[in-house]
Design an enzyme around this catalytic site. Structure first.
Site, PDB file in Angstrom:
ATOM      1  N   GLY A  94      68.495   5.429  49.825  1.00 33.66           N
ATOM      2  CA  GLY A  94      69.809   4.787  49.926  1.00 33.66           C
ATOM      3  C   GLY A  94      69.756   3.304  49.600  1.00 33.66           C
ATOM      4  O   GLY A  94      70.788   2.684  49.377  1.00 33.66           O
ATOM      5  N   GLY A  95      68.542   2.734  49.608  1.00 37.17           N
ATOM      6  CA  GLY A  95      68.381   1.346  49.171  1.00 37.17           C
ATOM      7  C   GLY A  95      69.077   0.335  50.068  1.00 37.17           C
ATOM      8  O   GLY A  95      69.297   0.561  51.264  1.00 37.17           O
ATOM      9  N   THR A  96      69.435  -0.796  49.469  1.00 34.15           N
ATOM     10  CA  THR A  96      69.964  -1.939  50.215  1.00 34.15           C
ATOM     11  C   THR A  96      71.281  -1.615  50.913  1.00 34.15           C
ATOM     12  O   THR A  96      71.453  -1.889  52.102  1.00 34.15           O
ATOM     13  CB  THR A  96      70.193  -3.120  49.241  1.00 34.15           C
ATOM     14  OG1 THR A  96      68.991  -3.365  48.532  1.00 34.15           O
ATOM     15  CG2 THR A  96      70.619  -4.366  49.985  1.00 34.15           C
ATOM     16  N   CYS A  97      72.227  -1.062  50.173  1.00 36.93           N
ATOM     17  CA  CYS A  97      73.580  -0.859  50.719  1.00 36.93           C
ATOM     18  C   CYS A  97      73.516  -0.045  52.000  1.00 36.93           C
ATOM     19  O   CYS A  97      74.092  -0.413  53.028  1.00 36.93           O
ATOM     20  CB  CYS A  97      74.449  -0.161  49.678  1.00 36.93           C
ATOM     21  SG  CYS A  97      76.102   0.187  50.264  1.00 36.93           S
ATOM     22  N   HIS A 137     106.941   0.865  53.156  1.00 41.53           N
ATOM     23  CA  HIS A 137     107.182  -0.186  54.150  1.00 41.53           C
ATOM     24  C   HIS A 137     106.779   0.313  55.535  1.00 41.53           C
ATOM     25  O   HIS A 137     107.063   1.452  55.868  1.00 41.53           O
ATOM     26  CB  HIS A 137     108.661  -0.554  54.162  1.00 41.53           C
ATOM     27  CG  HIS A 137     108.999  -1.515  55.251  1.00 41.53           C
ATOM     28  ND1 HIS A 137     108.692  -2.860  55.164  1.00 41.53           N
ATOM     29  CD2 HIS A 137     109.559  -1.328  56.473  1.00 41.53           C
ATOM     30  CE1 HIS A 137     109.082  -3.452  56.287  1.00 41.53           C
ATOM     31  NE2 HIS A 137     109.604  -2.542  57.094  1.00 41.53           N
ATOM     32  N   GLU A 146      60.786   6.624  45.230  1.00 39.83           N
ATOM     33  CA  GLU A 146      61.330   5.630  46.170  1.00 39.83           C
ATOM     34  C   GLU A 146      60.185   5.100  47.021  1.00 39.83           C
ATOM     35  O   GLU A 146      59.420   5.861  47.593  1.00 39.83           O
ATOM     36  CB  GLU A 146      62.413   6.257  47.042  1.00 39.83           C
ATOM     37  CG  GLU A 146      62.918   5.372  48.187  1.00 39.83           C
ATOM     38  CD  GLU A 146      63.363   3.981  47.754  1.00 39.83           C
ATOM     39  OE1 GLU A 146      64.210   3.871  46.854  1.00 39.83           O
ATOM     40  OE2 GLU A 146      62.840   2.982  48.316  1.00 39.83           O
TER      41      GLU A 146
HETATM   42  C1  LIG Z   1      73.841  -8.103  53.624  1.00 40.72           C
HETATM   43  C2  LIG Z   1      74.407  -7.426  52.405  1.00 40.72           C
HETATM   44  C3  LIG Z   1      75.687  -6.940  52.436  1.00 40.72           C
HETATM   45  C4  LIG Z   1      76.208  -6.310  51.306  1.00 40.72           C
HETATM   46  N1  LIG Z   1      77.495  -5.846  51.350  1.00 40.72           N
HETATM   47  C5  LIG Z   1      78.030  -5.257  50.277  1.00 40.72           C
HETATM   48  C6  LIG Z   1      79.354  -4.754  50.301  1.00 40.72           C
HETATM   49  O1  LIG Z   1      80.044  -4.830  51.318  1.00 40.72           O
HETATM   50  N2  LIG Z   1      79.829  -4.147  49.195  1.00 40.72           N
HETATM   51  C7  LIG Z   1      79.091  -4.028  48.046  1.00 40.72           C
HETATM   52  O2  LIG Z   1      79.574  -3.483  47.061  1.00 40.72           O
HETATM   53  N3  LIG Z   1      77.827  -4.513  47.988  1.00 40.72           N
HETATM   54  C8  LIG Z   1      77.295  -5.114  49.071  1.00 40.72           C
HETATM   55  N4  LIG Z   1      76.003  -5.577  49.017  1.00 40.72           N
HETATM   56  C9  LIG Z   1      75.243  -5.427  47.759  1.00 40.72           C
HETATM   57  C10 LIG Z   1      74.723  -3.994  47.606  1.00 40.72           C
HETATM   58  O3  LIG Z   1      73.959  -3.645  48.737  1.00 40.72           O
HETATM   59  C11 LIG Z   1      73.879  -3.902  46.351  1.00 40.72           C
HETATM   60  O4  LIG Z   1      74.624  -4.394  45.273  1.00 40.72           O
HETATM   61  C12 LIG Z   1      73.502  -2.462  46.050  1.00 40.72           C
HETATM   62  O5  LIG Z   1      72.750  -1.906  47.101  1.00 40.72           O
HETATM   63  C13 LIG Z   1      72.686  -2.422  44.758  1.00 40.72           C
HETATM   64  O6  LIG Z   1      72.286  -1.121  44.525  1.00 40.72           O
HETATM   65  P1  LIG Z   1      71.043  -0.820  43.585  1.00 40.72           P
HETATM   66  O7  LIG Z   1      71.078   0.647  43.380  1.00 40.72           O
HETATM   67  O8  LIG Z   1      71.052  -1.673  42.402  1.00 40.72           O
HETATM   68  O9  LIG Z   1      69.744  -1.260  44.409  1.00 40.72           O
HETATM   69  P2  LIG Z   1      69.255  -1.004  45.883  1.00 40.72           P
HETATM   70  O10 LIG Z   1      70.335  -0.437  46.726  1.00 40.72           O
HETATM   71  O11 LIG Z   1      68.627  -2.252  46.348  1.00 40.72           O
HETATM   72  O12 LIG Z   1      68.149   0.138  45.728  1.00 40.72           O
HETATM   73  C14 LIG Z   1      66.948  -0.081  45.053  1.00 40.72           C
HETATM   74  C15 LIG Z   1      65.918   0.900  45.574  1.00 40.72           C
HETATM   75  O13 LIG Z   1      64.763   0.813  44.743  1.00 40.72           O
HETATM   76  C16 LIG Z   1      63.593   0.878  45.564  1.00 40.72           C
HETATM   77  N5  LIG Z   1      62.483   0.254  44.817  1.00 40.72           N
HETATM   78  C17 LIG Z   1      62.382  -1.033  44.434  1.00 40.72           C
HETATM   79  N6  LIG Z   1      61.260  -1.220  43.719  1.00 40.72           N
HETATM   80  C18 LIG Z   1      60.647  -0.023  43.641  1.00 40.72           C
HETATM   81  C19 LIG Z   1      59.429   0.435  43.043  1.00 40.72           C
HETATM   82  N7  LIG Z   1      58.668  -0.408  42.329  1.00 40.72           N
HETATM   83  N8  LIG Z   1      59.085   1.725  43.193  1.00 40.72           N
HETATM   84  C20 LIG Z   1      59.873   2.589  43.886  1.00 40.72           C
HETATM   85  N9  LIG Z   1      61.026   2.214  44.466  1.00 40.72           N
HETATM   86  C21 LIG Z   1      61.429   0.928  44.345  1.00 40.72           C
HETATM   87  C22 LIG Z   1      63.998   0.110  46.807  1.00 40.72           C
HETATM   88  O14 LIG Z   1      63.173   0.452  47.906  1.00 40.72           O
HETATM   89  C23 LIG Z   1      65.442   0.565  46.984  1.00 40.72           C
HETATM   90  O15 LIG Z   1      65.525   1.718  47.793  1.00 40.72           O
HETATM   91  C24 LIG Z   1      75.443  -6.174  50.136  1.00 40.72           C
HETATM   92  C25 LIG Z   1      74.120  -6.657  50.105  1.00 40.72           C
HETATM   93  C26 LIG Z   1      73.615  -7.268  51.233  1.00 40.72           C
HETATM   94  C27 LIG Z   1      72.196  -7.773  51.185  1.00 40.72           C
END
Ligand SMILES: Cc1cc2nc3c(=O)[nH]c(=O)nc-3n(C[C@H](O)[C@H](O)[C@H](O)COP(=O)(O)OP(=O)(O)OC[C@H]3O[C@@H](n4cnc5c(N)ncnc54)[C@H](O)[C@@H]3O)c2cc1C
Length: 459
Positions: free
Chosen positions: A39-42, A441, A34
């Site tokens: 935990g990434g984006t979510c 209900h 990582e």
């Molecule tokens: C503002 C916003 C609100 C959202 N709300 C919702 C919602 O309410 N419900 C919903 O279902 N979805 C929602 N989403 C979408 C959701 O966040 C994403 O679909 C989800 O996080 C995708 O998960 P993922 O595992 O594919 O990637 P991510 O969660 O993005 O995780 C990818 C990880 O990989 C890491 N990484 C990337 N490149 C490298 C590399 N080269 N080397 C090492 N690590 C790397 C990153 O740092 C990151 O931690 C929202 C998105 C945003 C931007």
């Protein structure tokens, strides 16, 4: 230094950690890499902080309406944005810490912090280390797009990441992009007290939805004082003494919206540009999404792509489902396919929009004989009791097979109630099955059988 593993997972987003859990439980020696936040984006800049902020915004909205419920709040409410932000940060940090603690305590897993880049089809570099494995799982997610619009490089703008760092309320927030992410921020900041303008290129907001859904969403937002500018075909940016001037429309209406702050919410792009995919021979499409088959395998044997980076989903639940598909096929001898997934999602404005399957427009385009039923939330008892009657429920079904094809519930509890339809579709049963059901209900869900009973042919 070379290190050897049975599997490498790149990215600790919504699929990677759970996959690491399954692989290690199966006895494999696994590395998870990582580069930023566990935990990434979510967890950090997506679902969790935004839904926490939406809850604060809802509280402000309800407090302003308190007199309608016979509750007196003597003086105007105030928003403590520092406290609002602190609450969102705390919820997000807690979730991130839980993921990290879980991973660091996982038997058989080596957690590596740093940027991963392929050196070959079975070799990944992180700094000075070379990691080798016969199985590599890419879960790198995506980031906000910054469109190549005129002047974008001359102004300060916010993205979904930086807007979460604000602990003050913008005087006027211009949101460029009238889709899911943009609308959530637009409504929440309006409720926090900002003036808000939404600028959208398409003729209507959330243009992939049915026209009646778009119109109802727009009405909900404009009723709260949000200015919506659609058909903004010539969006451009200029510095302005008041902040940023956004060119909104070349022909109709006021040509410029001046915001103290501008949020760009015009789509996402995959984090695949800096992964060295060419060295591994992994193919991507024109937009950079990794090309995968039904089992989420790439064109290179031993490499899979999960989550937002494969372009087959854009949600936390689709990324997690990717983990379920890959692990079931690899470890349980299952034959799960990504196309078995019924698309479902929610738009978390208030009231929320819960969606599943085809829209009415898409259903009609299939050429099948279609049945449609629609009920306004003004005819849903639970909504009336709560004083939240905006929106409607709509279901679309196939007249011949009696299968539900899709639904939209825009209304209080719509994000939850839609699961009644989602479950029906996943069970693969016909809609008359629900007509003898006895729902609780008063709920929003109790009206689903009534809406199904109303299904009528359309011309
Ligand atoms: C503002 C916003 C609100 C959202 N709300 C919702 C919602 O309410 N419900 C919903 O279902 N979805 C929602 N989403 C979408 C959701 O966040 C994403 O679909 C989800 O996080 C995708 O998960 P993922 O595992 O594919 O990637 P991510 O969660 O993005 O995780 C990818 C990880 O990989 C890491 N990484 C990337 N490149 C490298 C590399 N080269 N080397 C090492 N690590 C790397 C990153 O740092 C990151 O931690 C929202 C998105 C945003 C931007």
């Amino acid at each position: 230094m070379n290190q050897f593993f049975d599997a490498i997972v790149i990215g600790a987003g919504q699929a990677g950690p759970s996959l690491a859990g399954r692989l290690t439980t199966a006895g494999m020696k696994v590395a998870l890499i990582e580069r930023k936040l566990f935990g990434g984006t979510c967890v950090n800049t997506g679902c969790i902080p935004t839904k926490t902020l939406v809850a604060s915004a809802y509280t402000a909205h309800l407090a302003r309406r308190s007199a309608e419920y016979g509750i007196a709040i003597e003086s105007p409410i105030t928003i403590d944005m520092k406290q609002v932000k602190a609450r969102a940060d705390a919820v997000s940090t807690n979730a991130r810490t839980n993921v990290e603690t879980w991973l660091r305590g996982m038997d058989g897993l080596t957690v590596i912090e740093g940027h991963a880049r392929f050196e070959g089809p079975d070799v990944v570099r992180v700094g000075e280390s070379l990691l080798k494995a016969p199985r590599i799982f890419i879960n790198v997610g995506g980031r906000a797009s910054v469109p190549d619009m005129p002047g974008v490089g001359t102004v300060d703008y916010l993205l979904n990441t930086s807007i979460l760092r604000l602990d003050t309320i913008p005087q006027h927030l211009v949101v460029v992009g009238g889709s899911y992410i943009g609308l959530e921020f637009a409504q929440m900041y309006r409720r926090f007290g900002a003036e808000v303008t939404v600028v959208e290129m398409a003729p209507r907001l959330i243009a992939r939805e049915d026209e009646d859904v778009s119109e109802a969403v727009q009405e909900i937002l404009t009723d709260e004082g949000i200015i919506v500018r659609t058909r903004a075909t010539c969006i451009g940016f200029k510095p302005h003494p008041g902040g940023v001037a956004v060119d909104v429309d070349c022909t109709v209406g006021a040509p410029v919206a001046v915001g103290s702050h501008v949020l760009l919410a015009v789509g996402r792009r995959p984090n695949t540009h800096d992964l060295g995919l060419d060295r591994a021979g992994v193919m991507v499409d024109a937009r950079g999404y990794i090309i995968v088959d039904e089992s989420l395998a790439t064109n290179v044997p031993g490499i899979w792509a999960l989550g937002d980076c494969n372009g087959r989903g854009a949600f936390t639940h689709t990324a997690y489902n990717d983990f379920e598909i890959v692990s079931a096929n690899l470890l349980d001898r299952a034959a799960r396919r990504v196309s078995d997934r019924i698309p479902a999602y929610a738009l978390y404005i208030d009231p929320p929009l819960g969606r599943v399957g085809l829209s009415e427009t898409e259903a009609r385009q299939t050429g099948r004989p279609v049945l449609v039923a629609k009920r306004p939330m003004t005819r849903v008892g639970r909504a009336i009791e709560k004083g939240e009657t905006k929106g409607f429920m709509k279901v679309v079904a196939d007249a011949e097979t009696k299968q539900v094809l899709g639904a939209a519930i825009l209304g209080v509890g719509g994000d939850e109630a839609i699961h009644g339809i989602l479950d029906l579709m996943n069970a693969g049963v016909t809609y008359p099955v629900l007509q003898w059901a006895v729902p609780i209900h008063p709920t929003v869900s109790e009206l689903i059988p009534a809406v199904l009973a109303d299904l009528k042919p359309v011309d």
